[in-house]
Design a protein around this motif. Structure first.
Motif, short mmCIF file in Angstrom:
data_model
loop_
_atom_site.label_atom_id
_atom_site.label_comp_id
_atom_site.label_asym_id
_atom_site.label_seq_id
_atom_site.Cartn_x
_atom_site.Cartn_y
_atom_site.Cartn_z
N THR A 129 32.41 32.37 38.09
CA THR A 129 32.81 31.32 38.25
C THR A 129 32.13 30.24 39.95
OG1 THR A 129 34.17 32.21 39.24
CG2 THR A 129 35.56 30.91 37.25
N GLY A 130 31.43 31.36 40.34
CA GLY A 130 31.43 31.05 41.64
C GLY A 130 32.56 31.50 42.69
N PRO A 131 32.31 31.80 43.83
CA PRO A 131 33.95 32.40 44.90
C PRO A 131 35.43 31.78 44.19
CG PRO A 131 32.80 30.04 46.13
CD PRO A 131 32.21 30.51 44.47
N ILE A 132 34.84 30.11 44.06
CA ILE A 132 36.67 29.72 43.38
C ILE A 132 36.46 30.10 42.04
CG2 ILE A 132 37.86 27.57 43.10
CD1 ILE A 132 36.53 26.63 45.34
N ALA A 133 37.13 31.01 41.62
CA ALA A 133 37.75 31.01 40.63
C ALA A 133 38.43 29.91 39.51
CB ALA A 133 38.80 32.66 39.99
N ALA A 134 39.62 29.39 40.25
CA ALA A 134 40.73 28.19 39.34
C ALA A 134 40.87 27.45 40.91
CB ALA A 134 41.35 28.69 38.39
N VAL A 135 40.99 26.33 40.40
CA VAL A 135 41.96 25.50 40.84
C VAL A 135 43.41 25.56 40.43
CG1 VAL A 135 41.72 23.05 42.10
CG2 VAL A 135 40.34 23.82 41.66
N VAL A 136 44.09 25.54 40.84
CA VAL A 136 45.49 26.10 40.07
C VAL A 136 46.59 24.94 40.59
CG1 VAL A 136 47.42 27.37 39.73
CG2 VAL A 136 44.92 28.22 39.99
N VAL A 137 47.14 23.52 39.14
CA VAL A 137 48.41 22.79 39.63
C VAL A 137 49.38 23.49 38.86
CG1 VAL A 137 49.35 20.73 39.19
CG2 VAL A 137 46.23 21.09 39.74
N SER A 138 50.67 23.57 39.73
CA SER A 138 51.94 23.74 39.84
C SER A 138 52.55 22.61 38.79
CB SER A 138 53.00 24.52 41.33
OG SER A 138 52.24 25.72 41.49
N CYS A 139 53.25 23.16 37.85
CA CYS A 139 53.67 21.84 37.31
C CYS A 139 54.91 22.78 35.92
CB CYS A 139 53.12 21.47 36.37
SG CYS A 139 52.58 22.83 34.64
N ARG A 140 55.71 21.40 36.14
CA ARG A 140 57.03 21.79 34.81
C ARG A 140 56.68 21.66 33.59
NH1 ARG A 140 58.40 17.52 38.00
NH2 ARG A 140 57.69 16.36 35.66
N ASP A 141 54.90 21.44 33.25
CA ASP A 141 55.34 21.59 31.36
C ASP A 141 53.75 21.08 31.36
OD1 ASP A 141 55.25 21.50 28.57
OD2 ASP A 141 55.80 19.46 28.38
N PRO A 142 53.06 22.91 31.34
CA PRO A 142 51.58 22.81 31.29
C PRO A 142 51.47 21.84 29.54
CG PRO A 142 52.53 25.10 32.10
CD PRO A 142 53.68 23.88 31.33
N GLN A 143 52.07 22.17 28.76
CA GLN A 143 51.36 21.29 27.97
C GLN A 143 51.14 20.17 28.25
OE1 GLN A 143 50.23 22.61 24.73
NE2 GLN A 143 50.66 24.08 25.32
N ALA A 144 52.22 19.22 28.71
CA ALA A 144 52.33 17.47 28.62
C ALA A 144 51.04 17.74 30.10
CB ALA A 144 53.47 17.43 29.32
N MET A 145 50.83 18.62 31.02
CA MET A 145 49.39 17.80 31.50
C MET A 145 48.04 18.29 30.96
SD MET A 145 50.65 17.58 34.91
CE MET A 145 49.97 17.89 35.98
N LEU A 146 48.10 19.01 30.16
CA LEU A 146 47.19 18.81 29.19
C LEU A 146 47.06 17.73 28.79
CD1 LEU A 146 45.14 21.04 28.66
CD2 LEU A 146 46.40 22.46 26.29
N ARG A 147 47.67 18.12 27.64
CA ARG A 147 47.64 16.58 26.93
C ARG A 147 47.00 15.54 28.10
NH1 ARG A 147 52.44 18.07 24.67
NH2 ARG A 147 53.51 17.28 25.31
N PHE A 148 47.99 15.37 29.35
CA PHE A 148 46.76 13.88 30.80
C PHE A 148 45.17 14.68 30.63
CE2 PHE A 148 46.03 12.81 34.68
CZ PHE A 148 46.39 11.57 33.89
N TRP A 149 45.72 15.17 31.46
CA TRP A 149 43.99 16.01 31.98
C TRP A 149 43.31 15.91 31.24
CZ3 TRP A 149 42.96 15.53 36.92
CH2 TRP A 149 43.98 14.74 38.21
N GLY A 150 43.74 16.60 29.31
CA GLY A 150 42.44 17.30 28.57
C GLY A 150 42.30 15.59 28.10
N GLY A 151 43.08 14.79 28.26
CA GLY A 151 42.87 13.36 27.79
C GLY A 151 41.58 12.57 28.79
N ALA A 152 42.26 12.60 30.01
CA ALA A 152 41.64 12.22 31.41
C ALA A 152 39.65 12.48 31.47
CB ALA A 152 42.07 12.28 32.64
N MET A 153 39.81 14.07 31.18
CA MET A 153 38.06 15.07 31.67
C MET A 153 38.09 15.07 30.46
SD MET A 153 39.93 17.02 34.63
CE MET A 153 38.24 17.85 34.88
N ASP A 154 36.60 14.97 30.97
CA ASP A 154 35.47 15.70 29.55
C ASP A 154 35.46 17.49 29.65
OD1 ASP A 154 34.20 16.17 31.90
OD2 ASP A 154 32.22 15.36 30.51
N TRP A 155 36.02 18.42 30.35
CA TRP A 155 36.24 19.52 29.82
C TRP A 155 36.73 20.12 28.84
CZ3 TRP A 155 37.00 22.16 35.26
CH2 TRP A 155 36.52 21.65 36.08
N THR A 156 36.51 21.07 28.85
CA THR A 156 37.31 21.81 27.44
C THR A 156 38.00 22.70 27.99
OG1 THR A 156 34.25 21.90 26.58
CG2 THR A 156 35.43 23.66 25.93
#
Length: 245
Positions: A129-156
């Protein structure tokens, strides 16, 4: 139409000093697009490139009033490298941060302006990954966040559970974007938010409209007349949509 994560944005009292800390921490260089802004990116980097998520440090009058829920996890390649990296970061001005975590293999530190981050123990998933392993977002519901961000971005999508979700650039390079379920009672506040960019030829306004259909809302952070658009995701985390590039 899709967006990609191109940088994380730190709000700071002194952008130059904090930018230099993060450049030295990551082994990167600094530049500036204008007063009050310090850009931190790999040496020789042509921005944007999925091989790295860059750091943009922006001075604001009172950074302590800024409340976001993202932080950086830094990569290490061995136990010795992790120890050396922690020692190096402490020499640069980081401080140990006891945040009530149990006996864990990673080390929690705060940068010179108090932003928490972690130095991870070696993990095979982050080996390239390089020196940054991950950008981490704390949240209440990872599945709901995944639905939004997975739809917003073309990331896998690479992994998802009720407590955790992990995305990475569709090019298979650079750090991960992760959503971690926030412990009860832990606000997880910081001063780091995400900046997204449309691809060349795509329309910023159309992307903003698409994000609103996914659940984003307008965010007024006092930005004034600027070329980027400030929005908030379904859990209220502010982020910016930049002009295409």
């Amino acid at each position: 139409m899709a967006l990609r994560l191109v940088q994380v944005n730190f709000k700071a009292g002194d952008d130059s000093a904090l930018g230099r800390f993060w450049a030295d921490a990551l082994g990167w260089g600094v530049s500036s697009e204008g007063p009050g802004v310090t850009n931190v990116e790999p040496l020789g980097f042509v921005w944007p490139d999925p091989a790295a998520v860059c750091v943009d440090v922006v001075s604001v009058p009172d950074p302590k009033t800024v409340k976001y829920k993202a932080h950086l996890d830094l990569n290490s390649t061995s136990a010795a490298h992790q120890a050396e990296l922690v020692a190096h970061l402490l020499q640069l001005g980081a401080t140990p941060a006891g945040v009530g975590q149990p006996d864990v293999p990673w080390t929690v530190l705060a940068d010179p302006e108090g932003n928490l981050f972690r130095v991870l123990e070696p993990r095979s998933v982050y080996r390239d990954t390089g020196p940054i392993a991950a950008v981490v977002v704390s949240c209440r519901d990872p599945q709901a966040m995944l639905r939004f961000w997975g739809g917003a971005m073309d990331w896998t999508l690479h992994e998802a559970t009720d407590h955790f979700a992990r995305l990475r650039s569709s090019m298979g390079v650079g750090p991960y974007l992760e959503f971690h379920r926030q412990p009860a009672g832990d606000p997880g506040w910081g001063r780091v938010h995400l900046d997204l960019m449309p691809y060349p030829g795509d329309d910023q306004a159309a992307e903003v409209d698409r994000l609103r259909t996914l659940g984003a809302t307008h965010a007024d952070v006092g930005q004034g007349n600027v070329p980027w658009v400030c929005l908030a995701d379904p859990e209220g985390n502010d982020f910016c949509v930049l002009t295409p590039g």
